[in-house]
Enzyme design. Structure first.
Site, mmCIF file in Angstrom:
data_model
loop_
_atom_site.group_PDB
_atom_site.id
_atom_site.type_symbol
_atom_site.label_atom_id
_atom_site.label_comp_id
_atom_site.label_asym_id
_atom_site.label_seq_id
_atom_site.Cartn_x
_atom_site.Cartn_y
_atom_site.Cartn_z
ATOM 1 N N HIS A 11 5.513 9.578 -4.120
ATOM 2 C CA HIS A 11 5.045 8.630 -3.104
ATOM 3 C C HIS A 11 5.519 9.031 -1.705
ATOM 4 O O HIS A 11 4.720 9.104 -0.765
ATOM 5 C CB HIS A 11 5.560 7.237 -3.458
ATOM 6 C CG HIS A 11 5.052 6.147 -2.568
ATOM 7 N ND1 HIS A 11 3.723 5.790 -2.510
ATOM 8 C CD2 HIS A 11 5.693 5.323 -1.687
ATOM 9 C CE1 HIS A 11 3.557 4.795 -1.653
ATOM 10 N NE2 HIS A 11 4.739 4.500 -1.137
ATOM 11 N N TYR A 38 -3.471 10.023 -2.124
ATOM 12 C CA TYR A 38 -4.291 10.127 -3.333
ATOM 13 C C TYR A 38 -4.970 11.488 -3.397
ATOM 14 O O TYR A 38 -5.441 12.001 -2.379
ATOM 15 C CB TYR A 38 -5.360 9.025 -3.380
ATOM 16 C CG TYR A 38 -4.790 7.657 -3.617
ATOM 17 C CD1 TYR A 38 -4.657 7.165 -4.915
ATOM 18 C CD2 TYR A 38 -4.361 6.866 -2.559
ATOM 19 C CE1 TYR A 38 -4.126 5.906 -5.147
ATOM 20 C CE2 TYR A 38 -3.826 5.603 -2.776
ATOM 21 C CZ TYR A 38 -3.716 5.135 -4.079
ATOM 22 O OH TYR A 38 -3.184 3.890 -4.304
ATOM 23 N N HIS A 50 2.546 8.020 -11.536
ATOM 24 C CA HIS A 50 1.364 7.331 -11.019
ATOM 25 C C HIS A 50 0.324 8.292 -10.444
ATOM 26 O O HIS A 50 -0.628 7.846 -9.811
ATOM 27 C CB HIS A 50 1.764 6.314 -9.951
ATOM 28 C CG HIS A 50 2.192 4.994 -10.517
ATOM 29 N ND1 HIS A 50 1.341 3.925 -10.666
ATOM 30 C CD2 HIS A 50 3.383 4.582 -10.999
ATOM 31 C CE1 HIS A 50 1.989 2.906 -11.191
ATOM 32 N NE2 HIS A 50 3.234 3.278 -11.410
ATOM 33 N N GLY A 73 9.554 10.116 -5.645
ATOM 34 C CA GLY A 73 9.362 11.549 -5.448
ATOM 35 C C GLY A 73 7.980 11.896 -4.950
ATOM 36 O O GLY A 73 7.820 12.554 -3.920
#
Length: 394
Positions: free
Chosen positions: A181, A326, A111, A179
């Site tokens: 996150h 982010y 992600h 991992g």
């Protein structure tokens, strides 16, 4: 681990190298040859190695690419993908990559919207952790061990199978990998009551740049602090987490209200901002922005950029800061070509980590002084960073 003080005088030597196709191919072949020389012992790895010659290479690579902009032919591809199913298989990968001049990118759930866990501008190998997804829950002790390849959905499912009165404060998207996150902080719906995921991690296992497998005791409290919010990929390959579970009610109420701009959505957001900090900690209110029409990719990106510019006056400035968990490469990047981090537009570490950045640089220098684990937004060691500017300086 104690962190020493460092002199402000640093001698820097530049080495400029070029990569030819032949050299790249040689590095790929030498890497596989090096890997084959390590004994398999109890955890053979040969069947977990995927090269471009494998029919399953493309499907393995694309299985966890959530930003479809990076599925194009022009996106740089790894020479090799390795999907270890035991932590003991990772040290040889690190050692062989170092010997053959290949970089390592580690992918958990994919992600990473900037795609840095599966693409690079230099020859590289991907360690894909999807086989390290085991979850073991101890409901009595209120703890769980999970592999770094386990998704949030897998963690939540296994917890629910043991108790409906326990949970874990992390994100709400079930396909996000633990991992990345957890190592980035781990924001979620229970953050107001229990903090972030990183606040509830009590142990971890990581393979460092020397190929050593470390737990919390052997890695020391400085490195353990750094990988819980500082991004684990700067310091090694995280293979597992031990987390503390939290109490949750058996029944949780969830509701959604949808409003368009014509229905005064902007006014609703403004009111939410003034009320949210003072509501009960058992209440979480979030906002999701969506387009209601279908657009092609570039028009969608253009819309996001306009929204980004529109919000700029209302967010942090001097310096502009990044949002938790982010990456924003518009803030600047490390140029990963060569053995040291060199800036194209310098990576703005303090935009992400504020005053924690100084300590993260010192930890990086202790555990990975040669900067083997590097990427466009990685923590640099002290020899490539200037404390007076707070950015990579060379």
């Amino acid at each position: 681990m104690k962190i020493p003080s460092f002199s402000t005088l640093t001698l820097i030597i530049f080495f400029i190298s070029t990569f030819s196709p032949a050299a790249t191919a040689d590095g790929h072949d030498h890497f596989l040859e090096c890997l084959s020389e390590y004994p398999d012992n109890h955890a053979p790895i040969s069947h977990l190695v995927y090269t471009k010659a494998n029919s399953s290479y493309t499907s393995i690579l694309q299985a966890a690419i959530w930003n479809l902009r990076f599925t194009t032919e022009s996106t740089p591809k790894p020479h090799v993908i390795i999907a270890p199913d035991h932590e003991s298989q990772i040290p040889p990968i690190i050692r062989c990559a170092k010997q053959t001049g290949l970089e390592i990118r580690t992918r958990s759930g994919g992600h990473d919207m900037e795609g840095l866990s599966y693409r690079s501008q230099v020859p590289f190998v991907v360690i894909d952790l999807f086989n390290l997804g085991e979850v073991t829950v101890d409901a009595e002790a209120k703890t769980a061990w999970l592999g770094a390849g386990a998704t949030l959905g897998a963690l939540y499912y296994h917890i629910s199978q043991k108790s409906l009165l326990l949970g874990f404060p992390a994100g709400f998207c079930p396909t996000v990998g633990s991992g990345g996150h957890f190592s980035g902080g781990g924001d979620g719906t229970m953050v107001r009551k229990y903090g972030m995921a990183a606040d509830n991690i009590i142990d971890a296992r990581i393979v460092d740049a020397r190929g050593k497998i470390l737990d919390r005791e052997s890695m020391g409290e400085d490195l353990f602090w750094a990988i819980r919010g500082g991004g684990g990929a700067s310091f090694g390959v995280i293979v597992a987490w031990k987390v503390l579970l939290v109490d949750v009610p058996e029944t949780v109420t969830v509701f959604q209200v949808s409003k368009t701009l014509e229905q005064n959505a902007t006014e609703l957001v403004q009111k939410w901002q003034s009320v949210a900090p003072y509501t009960d900690k058992d209440l979480f209110v979030g906002i999701l922005l969506n387009r209601i029409d279908n657009e092609n990719a570039q028009r969608y990106v253009d819309w996001v950029k306009r929204y980004y510019d529109y919000m700029t006056p209302y967010v942090s400035s001097n310096p502009r800061s990044a949002y938790v968990n982010y990456r924003d490469l518009d803030f600047g990047v490390n140029n990963v070509v060569g053995g040291r981090a060199m800036h194209r537009r310098a990576f703005g570490g303090k935009r992400y980590y504020k005053n924690n950045f100084d300590r993260l640089v010192l930890v990086k220098t202790m555990v990975d002084p040669e900067n083997f684990f590097r990427f466009e937004a990685s923590i640099p060691p002290i020899h490539s960073w200037s404390s007076d500017k707070g950015v990579c300086s060379i």
